[in-house]
Design a protein around this motif. Structure first.
Motif: not given
Ligand code: ADP
Ligand code: ADP
Length: 456
Positions: A21-22, A24, A43, A76-81, A366, A404
Motif C-alpha cells: 500500500v506504500h 507509490h 504529498v 494514517g498520517t504517513g508514519k510508515t510511509a 492532512y 487509510r
Molecule cells: P501511519 O503509519 O501513520 O498510520 P501510513 O503511512 O500507513 O500512516 O499512511 C496511510 C496511507 O497513506 C499509506 O498508503 C501511505 O503510503 C499513504 N500516505 C500517508 N502519508 C502520505 C503522504 N504524505 N504522501 C503520500 N502518501 C501518503
C-alpha cells in the motif's frame, strides 16, 4: 568460514504484501537538496520529511550509531510511509522490515528469537562473486515430461533443451530436472535473457531482448536488454543480495538442522542456534574484509511502539549498540502511558534511557487538498480511474474518517465498477463499498451500540 554455500533466496512475500500500500512512496521527495511539496510519491508532511532527510544525511555520514528515530502522529498520517521513504533514500537494496508491536506477543517462537530474526532480516549483504555461467537469449525452449515419482496422475518436467544465443554464438543445452523446474517456475520463454550458474544450477532472469517474446500481461515489466556479448559459457561477476536471516537459514541447513525446515516446522518453532549466527557473522565480516561484498544496514520499523514491553525495549537498546545493526524507527500515537510489563508511566510508554537516544519526528494530520492529492496518487498507482465526484467523495471520507480508510476503499470500488462494466469508478461505486466496509471509528461505535448483545 567461507564454507557457506549460498543458494536462491525465497520468501519476503509477506513483507512485500505488507508494504504494497506504500508502493507509490519512492523516497522522501528531495529535489536539489530540498524537500518538494509533492515529490517521490509524497504529498505535504514537509517538515517531517525534511527531518527524515536530515536523518538520512546523518546515517550516511556514519554518525547515527547507537541512536534511533521515533515518529509520533495520529493514525494514517504517513508514519510508515516516512520510514519507507528513509529506507528508499538509503539505497535501492536497503531492506525494510515492518513489525507491529502487537505481533511480538502472538508468535509461537520465543520472543527474543522473533526479535533477532526481525533484526537480521533488516540487514543485507551484497556479495560480488565470479561464477562460471551459461548466459544468453533464449532462442528456443522445449520441456520433456515424465511421471511424478509418487503420483502417476501428475506429469512433471524431467528435463529441458534450451538454445541460448549471444552476439558470437549459439549453444544448445540439455538441462536436468532441477533447472527445468526453475525455467517453468520463472516462466521463461523465447526472448528472455537468462543466466544459469554452472555449479549450483540456479537460473537468473536478467530481462528480455528488445522486440522479442510476446507482449506481457505481467504486472511487472521485464528489463529491456541487448543481446549478451561473448561466449555463452563464461566467467562472470555476479552481484547477489541476501539478508543475514537468509544466511542464517542456509547455514542452519548446512548443519543439518533442516529436514524439519523443509516442512516449515523449523521456521516456526525452532530457534536458530547462536553458533549458526556466529558462523554467519564471521562469513559476513570475511566477505566484507576481502572486498567481496558490502553490508547494507536496513530499516527496522516498529509500529505501535507503546505496546512494546520492558524486555523488548531492553533487547532493542542492546541491539542499537551492536556492531551490525539496522536503523531502528519506532512509531506511536500515544502520549504518556505505562511501560508495558511495569507500573512506570513514561512518555509514549518508552523507557527513559532509550528515549534519550531517539530523535523525534512529528507527523501532522492532512488538510483536504493533501488528502485529495494522496488519494489520487494512490489511485493512479493502483490503476484506478476515478470520476471527479468519486474523488471528491473519497476525499471527504479521508478527511472525516481516515486517509487509510479512503485508500482501502479504492480496490473494492474498482471491482464494483468492473462488475458494472465500467472502467471508471463513480461516486456511486464508492458509496456502495463505503456501506460494505466500516471505518475503524464506525466499527468501534457499532460494538459500543450493541455492547449488551456482544457480551451475552
Ligand atoms: P501511519 O503509519 O501513520 O498510520 P501510513 O503511512 O500507513 O500512516 O499512511 C496511510 C496511507 O497513506 C499509506 O498508503 C501511505 O503510503 C499513504 N500516505 C500517508 N502519508 C502520505 C503522504 N504524505 N504522501 C503520500 N502518501 C501518503
Ligand atoms: P457468531 O460467530 O456471530 O457468534 P455464528 O456464525 O456461530 O455466530 O452463528 C451461530 C449459528 O447460526 C451457526 O450455526 C451459523 O451457521 C448459524 N447462522 C448464523 N447466521 C446465519 C445466517 N444468516 N444464515 C444461516 N445460518 C446462520
Amino acid at each position: 568460514m567461507s564454507s557457506i554455500r549460498i543458494e536462491e533466496v525465497k520468501g519476503g512475500e509477506e513483507e512485500r504484501r505488507r508494504i504494497s500500500v506504500h508502493s507509490h512512496i519512492r523516497g522522501l521527495g528531495v529535489v536539489n537538496g530540498k524537500v518538494e511539496k509533492i515529490a517521490g510519491g509524497f504529498v505535504g508532511q514537509v517538515e517531517a520529511r525534511e527531518a527524515a532527510a536530515m536523518v538520512v544525511k546523518i546515517i550516511k555520514a556514519g554518525k547515527f550509531s547507537g541512536k534511533g528515530v521515533l515518529i509520533v502522529g495520529p493514525p494514517g498520517t504517513g508514519k510508515t510511509a516516512l520510514a519507507i521513504g528513509i529506507a528508499r533514500e538509503l539505497g535501492a537494496d536497503t531492506p525494510f522490515v515492518h513489525l507491529n508491536a502487537a505481533e511480538i506477543y502472538s508468535v509461537e517462537i520465543k520472543k527474543t528469537e522473533f526479535l533477532m530474526r526481525a533484526l537480521r532480516k533488516a540487514i543485507g549483504l551484497r556479495i560480488r562473486e565470479w561464477r562460471r555461467v551459461y548466459e544468453g537469449v533464449v532462442k528456443s525452449i522445449e520441456f520433456k515430461y515424465g511421471k511424478h515419482p509418487y503420483n502417476p496422475y501428475i506429469q512433471v518436467p524431467v528435463g529441458a533443451t534450451v538454445k541460448l544465443k549471444t552476439t558470437d554464438e549459439e549453444k544448445i543445452l540439455k538441462v536436468p530436472q532441477e533447472i527445468a523446474a526453475q525455467l517453468i517456475e520463472l516462466g521463461i520463454s523465447t526472448g528472455d535473457v537468462i543466466m544459469i550458474d554452472e555449479e549450483t544450477g540456479r537460473v537468473i532472469v536478467e530481462g528480455q531482448v528488445q522486440g522479442e517474446g510476446e507482449e506481457q500481461y505481467d504486472i511487472y515489466v521485464k528489463h529491456r536488454l541487448e543481446v549478451p556479448k561473448g561466449p555463452v559459457h563464461k566467467e562472470k561477476e555476479i552481484t547477489r543480495f541476501f539478508t543475514l536471516h537468509d544466511l542464517d537459514l542456509y547455514q542452519a541447513r548446512q548443519q543439518g538442522l533442516v529436514s524439519a525446515m523443509l516442512f516449515g516446522v523449523f521456521t516456526e518453532e525452532k530457534e536458530i542456534p547462536s553458533e549458526v549466527r556466529n558462523a554467519v557473522d564471521n562469513f559476513v565480516k570475511e566477505t566484507v574484509d576481502k572486498g567481496n561484498g558490502e553490508l547494507i544496514p536496513g530499516v527496522l520499523f516498529v509500529d505501535d511502539a507503546h505496546m512494546l514491553d520492558i524486555e523488548t525495549w531492553a533487547f532493542f537498546t542492546k541491539a542499537m549498540e551492536m556492531e551490525m545493526s539496522p536503523i531502528m524507527i519506532f512509531a506511536t500515537n500515544r502520549g504518556i502511558t505505562k511501560i508495558r510489563g511495569t507500573d512506570i508511566e513514561a512518555p509514549h510508554g518508552i523507557p527513559l534511557d532509550l528515549l534519550d537516544r531517539l530523535i523525534i519526528i512529528r507527523t501532522r494530520p492532512y488538510n483536504e487538498d493533501e488528502v485529495r492529492e494522496i488519494v489520487s496518487i494512490r489511485a493512479r498507482e493502483e490503476g484506478v480511474k476515478l470520476d471527479n465526484d468519486a474523488l471528491d467523495y473519497l476525499t471527504k471520507i479521508g478527511v472525516e474518517n481516515s486517509l487509510r480508510y479512503a485508500i482501502q476503499l479504492l480496490t473494492p470500488a474498482q471491482i464494483r465498477a468492473k462488475e458494472q462494466n465500467r472502467s471508471n469508478v463513480t461516486k456511486d461505486d464508492v458509496e456502495y463499498v463505503r456501506k460494505l466496509f466500516l471505518s475503524l471509528r464506525e466499527s468501534v461505535e457499532y460494538v459500543k451500540q450493541h455492547e449488551e448483545l456482544f457480551l451475552k
